[in-house]
Design a protein around this motif. Sequence first.
Motif, PDB file in Angstrom:
ATOM      1  N   GLY A  28      -1.484  21.227 -12.347  1.00 45.75           N
ATOM      2  CA  GLY A  28       0.163  21.175 -13.257  1.00 45.75           C
ATOM      3  C   GLY A  28       1.565  21.211 -11.812  1.00 45.75           C
ATOM      4  O   GLY A  28       2.572  21.437 -12.148  1.00 45.75           O
ATOM      5  N   ARG A  29       1.149  20.402 -10.805  1.00 45.21           N
ATOM      6  CA  ARG A  29       1.502  20.343  -9.247  1.00 45.21           C
ATOM      7  C   ARG A  29       2.225  19.286  -9.272  1.00 45.21           C
ATOM      8  O   ARG A  29       0.766  17.895 -10.424  1.00 45.21           O
ATOM      9  CB  ARG A  29       1.322  20.907  -8.422  1.00 45.21           C
ATOM     10  N   ALA A  30       3.250  18.151  -9.329  1.00 43.60           N
ATOM     11  CA  ALA A  30       3.669  17.017  -9.190  1.00 43.60           C
ATOM     12  C   ALA A  30       2.967  16.315  -8.043  1.00 43.60           C
ATOM     13  O   ALA A  30       3.166  16.821  -7.245  1.00 43.60           O
ATOM     14  CB  ALA A  30       4.656  16.740  -9.339  1.00 43.60           C
ATOM     15  N   TYR A  31       2.613  14.952  -7.756  1.00 41.39           N
ATOM     16  CA  TYR A  31       2.646  14.149  -6.730  1.00 41.39           C
ATOM     17  C   TYR A  31       3.527  13.377  -6.442  1.00 41.39           C
ATOM     18  O   TYR A  31       4.511  12.423  -7.170  1.00 41.39           O
ATOM     19  CB  TYR A  31       1.318  13.556  -7.012  1.00 41.39           C
ATOM     20  N   PRO A  32       4.245  13.462  -4.613  1.00 44.26           N
ATOM     21  CA  PRO A  32       3.593  14.509  -3.906  1.00 44.26           C
ATOM     22  C   PRO A  32       4.280  15.466  -3.243  1.00 44.26           C
ATOM     23  O   PRO A  32       3.777  15.996  -2.293  1.00 44.26           O
ATOM     24  CB  PRO A  32       3.896  13.162  -3.128  1.00 44.26           C
ATOM     25  N   LEU A  33       6.174  16.215  -4.669  1.00 44.71           N
ATOM     26  CA  LEU A  33       6.023  16.773  -4.513  1.00 44.71           C
ATOM     27  C   LEU A  33       6.463  17.700  -5.595  1.00 44.71           C
ATOM     28  O   LEU A  33       6.960  16.849  -7.194  1.00 44.71           O
ATOM     29  CB  LEU A  33       7.678  16.583  -3.341  1.00 44.71           C
ATOM     30  N   GLY A  34       6.740  18.463  -5.407  1.00 40.02           N
ATOM     31  CA  GLY A  34       6.995  19.387  -6.994  1.00 40.02           C
ATOM     32  C   GLY A  34       6.894  20.088  -7.794  1.00 40.02           C
ATOM     33  O   GLY A  34       5.298  19.981  -7.424  1.00 40.02           O
ATOM     34  N   GLN A  57       0.606  -0.907   0.216  1.00 41.29           N
ATOM     35  CA  GLN A  57      -0.254   0.390  -0.183  1.00 41.29           C
ATOM     36  C   GLN A  57       1.018   1.547   0.105  1.00 41.29           C
ATOM     37  O   GLN A  57       0.419   2.474   1.056  1.00 41.29           O
ATOM     38  CB  GLN A  57      -1.007   0.175   1.302  1.00 41.29           C
ATOM     39  N   LEU A  58       1.968   0.895  -0.995  1.00 45.86           N
ATOM     40  CA  LEU A  58       2.975   2.581  -0.688  1.00 45.86           C
ATOM     41  C   LEU A  58       2.558   3.315  -1.963  1.00 45.86           C
ATOM     42  O   LEU A  58       3.055   3.089  -2.878  1.00 45.86           O
ATOM     43  CB  LEU A  58       4.182   2.033  -1.296  1.00 45.86           C
ATOM     44  N   TYR A  59       0.746   4.157  -2.026  1.00 45.82           N
ATOM     45  CA  TYR A  59       0.139   4.477  -2.937  1.00 45.82           C
ATOM     46  C   TYR A  59       1.790   5.161  -3.378  1.00 45.82           C
ATOM     47  O   TYR A  59       1.203   6.173  -4.866  1.00 45.82           O
ATOM     48  CB  TYR A  59      -1.183   4.750  -2.935  1.00 45.82           C
ATOM     49  N   ASP A  60       1.847   6.713  -2.899  1.00 46.56           N
ATOM     50  CA  ASP A  60       2.480   7.609  -2.806  1.00 46.56           C
ATOM     51  C   ASP A  60       4.073   7.165  -4.163  1.00 46.56           C
ATOM     52  O   ASP A  60       4.219   7.675  -5.188  1.00 46.56           O
ATOM     53  CB  ASP A  60       2.999   8.278  -1.699  1.00 46.56           C
ATOM     54  N   ALA A  61       4.224   6.003  -3.839  1.00 46.54           N
ATOM     55  CA  ALA A  61       5.916   5.258  -4.439  1.00 46.54           C
ATOM     56  C   ALA A  61       4.945   4.943  -5.939  1.00 46.54           C
ATOM     57  O   ALA A  61       6.043   5.103  -6.707  1.00 46.54           O
ATOM     58  CB  ALA A  61       6.281   4.195  -3.537  1.00 46.54           C
ATOM     59  N   VAL A  62       4.129   4.663  -5.485  1.00 45.67           N
ATOM     60  CA  VAL A  62       3.130   3.330  -6.673  1.00 45.67           C
ATOM     61  C   VAL A  62       3.544   4.570  -7.975  1.00 45.67           C
ATOM     62  O   VAL A  62       3.264   4.659  -9.566  1.00 45.67           O
ATOM     63  CB  VAL A  62       2.040   3.280  -6.694  1.00 45.67           C
ATOM     64  N   ILE A  63       2.217   6.242  -7.822  1.00 45.87           N
ATOM     65  CA  ILE A  63       2.223   6.940  -8.013  1.00 45.87           C
ATOM     66  C   ILE A  63       3.660   8.203  -8.701  1.00 45.87           C
ATOM     67  O   ILE A  63       4.020   8.373 -10.612  1.00 45.87           O
ATOM     68  CB  ILE A  63       1.433   8.184  -7.603  1.00 45.87           C
ATOM     69  N   TYR A  64       4.445   7.814  -7.639  1.00 42.84           N
ATOM     70  CA  TYR A  64       5.458   8.984  -8.096  1.00 42.84           C
ATOM     71  C   TYR A  64       6.820   8.349  -9.695  1.00 42.84           C
ATOM     72  O   TYR A  64       7.144   7.946 -10.194  1.00 42.84           O
ATOM     73  CB  TYR A  64       6.582   9.123  -6.690  1.00 42.84           C
TER      74      TYR A  64
END
Length: 917
Positions: free
Chosen positions: A658-664, A607-614
């Motif tokens: 226009g922002r990257a997830y989770p940062l940038g 369940q590392l969803y941030d990592a999956v999206i990144y």
Amino acid sequence: NWIDDKEFDIPQVDTPPTLESILSQEGEDPIVLEDTCTLNTDNMDAQSCETSSVASSDSGDLAHLKRHKFTLIKMFCFWSLDRISSKIFHIFIQDKVDAGLPTAITMSGVIAVGTSHGLALVFDTNQALRLCLGSKTTGAEFGAVSALSINHDCSRLLCGFAKGQITMWDLANGKLLRTITDAHPPGTAILHVKFTDDPTVAISNDSGGSVFELTFRRVMGMRSCDSRCLFSGSKGEVCCIEPLRAPPDFTDHPIMCYSLLAMASLTKILVIGLKPTLNVWMTFPYTKTDPSSVPHLAWQFVPVQKMVNPILAFCKGDSIHFLLVSAQLNVQPTQHLFFAYCKTWINSCTLVLVDSHEKLHVVDRPSHEVLETQDLEQVQLVYNSQHFKSLATGGNVSQALALVGEKACYQSVSTHAGQIICLGTKVFFCLQRLDCLLKQEDFVEALTLAWSFHEGTAKAVVGLPGDPKKRKEAVSDKMAEILLQFAEYALKKCPEQGKIQVMGQHFQDVIPVLVEYCLLLQKVDLLFNQLYPRLLENMAAKGIFLESLETHIVANRLGHLSTAILRDLLAHYHDSGMMDSLERCIVHLDVTNLDIQQVIQICWNNQLYDAVIYIYNRGMNDYITPMEVSSAPRCCFIDEDVVMGNKLLVYLSCCLAGRAYPLGDIPEDLVVQVKNQVFEFLIRLHSGNSSQEEVVTFPFIRTLLHFDAREFLNVLAMTFDDFQNDKQALEYQQRIVDILLQLMVDNPDFTPSQVGGLFTFLARQLAKPNNTLFVNRKLFDQVLEFLCCPDDDSRHAERQQVLLELLQVGGVVQFNEEKLFTLAEKAAFYQICEFLYEKKHLYDGIIDCYLKDPLRKAEIFNYIHNLLSMPGYTSEEKNRVRHKVLQHIQVSGIHTNFLIGLSLFKDNFKFFSTPVL
């Protein structure tokens, strides 16, 4: 350490460069020269030659001394001076100024060197000559410089001379401030002159063995100096003095109010206090020693038994004693070492000692261990024999003092900021604390000190290149050596047996430091290609190393890792169950070196969803797949779905903004493309892998609405706020609104709150000045009837609240107000009725709303009071309210609670007759 011109390919200089050309080449600030004189060696008196080392076989040869080069080198330090700079330094001093031979040195924020021609040369920490103090007249009249002292803020320099005079100089501009000729009896040389912590007081000691207090005054612009004898040489000749001077951290120490002064005579040690009155606090007689041995004194603040107090170290002969002085002025011996050295402190635990054979020893005070020994024969120390014999004034000193003076080198050793500098006839010699720390295996402190050199924050650093780039290169190379030594030391000292926690703690104290400094020095190759392979030998060290990277990865100080390091990092965090840490690292790394499919599988499973999206975004430039997987059609959600759904809403918001997830930020050239892809994804009629039998339409919007309709609509609202003249975006906006209406209106799957939220969202959009949305007004009427259905008692409060919010955001313009009031009254939506009454300023109607609403009836008294007290409220309006209250009493009867309530506001009902109230 002599410079070989052939070895370094230095051309011969037929015509020495001018002062101007030297300064322009070095880029230094102009030197201030105070009436600089040029003196010839032919005029040197005999005593000016007696500054050579006892180890020098030709020290008495004047011609040989004339050939000596006066250079500055580093013997214990890890860097060497620029040889050409040293050559220029030699030419300037010998051929341009003709300063003579060095006789005394002191170091603080600058380095001051006294010479046999009566000059004082002041250098900055980059070894550039800043001031040449003195003149032909003073040099001939006063003799050689015999003692030097710099005050605490490095603004004043005191020079004592071989014929008894003392001068004070301003180090900011090279101005002569005072010439003191009567502070000592005639015919005596100045052996010591030292500032105290009081800038107006200094202490001096002459070749007659007397000690004087010098008080500097300035009245009406006139400078003067008062001299007071503290100790007469007739009672026993003093040959060494040392006032207690506090480092910056201890200026408020209670002991400093006494202004302590230590004095060493030929027979005993004395400690006296100059304030508040002159007082002798201690005397300590020597044991039987060699009459020729030289007494030495040195103060240092040392932590002892949870307190920091000064310790006086003194020696004469073959032992060193330590006296602890407490704030209550209790003086007690603590320990002693057996050496025959002169000495000085480097820090509270380390002394540097020079013995009578010109060998330098670095000693650890607590353990008495000699950490290092170096032979100083090549330095050829400058001795103070001529001044102790007072040769410049006729040699009228006692035989005992003259005998001690044979080995006196008080003015040849100076310490400051953890460094010690020694003065020789050929060279300066500087020992830094860095070498001592490495000998003590205090690698952390050594690295801290070296980093201060690297950043240029250390004070009085001698021998480093003046150019910041060259300085950093030199220090960086040395720090790399220290880091490798530290790693080897850690592996060597690692416990071979015991609990894994013990081994982990051992490396926890080392490896984060290695990582920190490698990254500060930007030596990533050193970190991963040299240190990491060595640490792999120990599994505990490997784990600590990989875990130490997290802080720097998250701080974006380490963004690119090799495939091997990434693989080890992934495996260690996965095997250790540190999945949150793994995810924090992944979203800051360049993932192009990863086995993407393997890592994505691990991330989904945990369940590392941030990592999956990144990874999808950065590794494959794919912004849609994470949403396709996460928003598969469903109506019920488990805890795992809730976590994923919340992240998906934030991700959706970022993509549309226009922002990257989770940062940038999303790359600028992809912003419009990503936004359009997301809109196309949302308005899909069916999912991408749907079968022909699939009847669910618009599955992705439907799922997001079921998950959290309010937040999804908020995301859309923020996105729509950014739309201006983008035709494509406006088309998407209208299409999404149409889909929302199609899905939610007349759909029992959605609650009144959700439907009302939709129309509240729409009302806000329609109320915008440049609105282009079209919404059929019949839909608002349809929603109104849905919310105001009198036959539906369920969720009464919820339906009323939804309609109220819709009206408050501007939705009232979408309705016929008469119809709205009628429906609201039938549905008992008294807050809606109140809203409409207030809009028309019919405040007496609001009272009816309060009286009819069982949930708010108790609030009527506060409302009436506030209403009647409202500024600008006319008398006519107030009378209508009063009559409405009276009418309620007449119709409903007088109730006790109502009368009690009215009595609280009786001032507003004075027109009522007393019987009524």
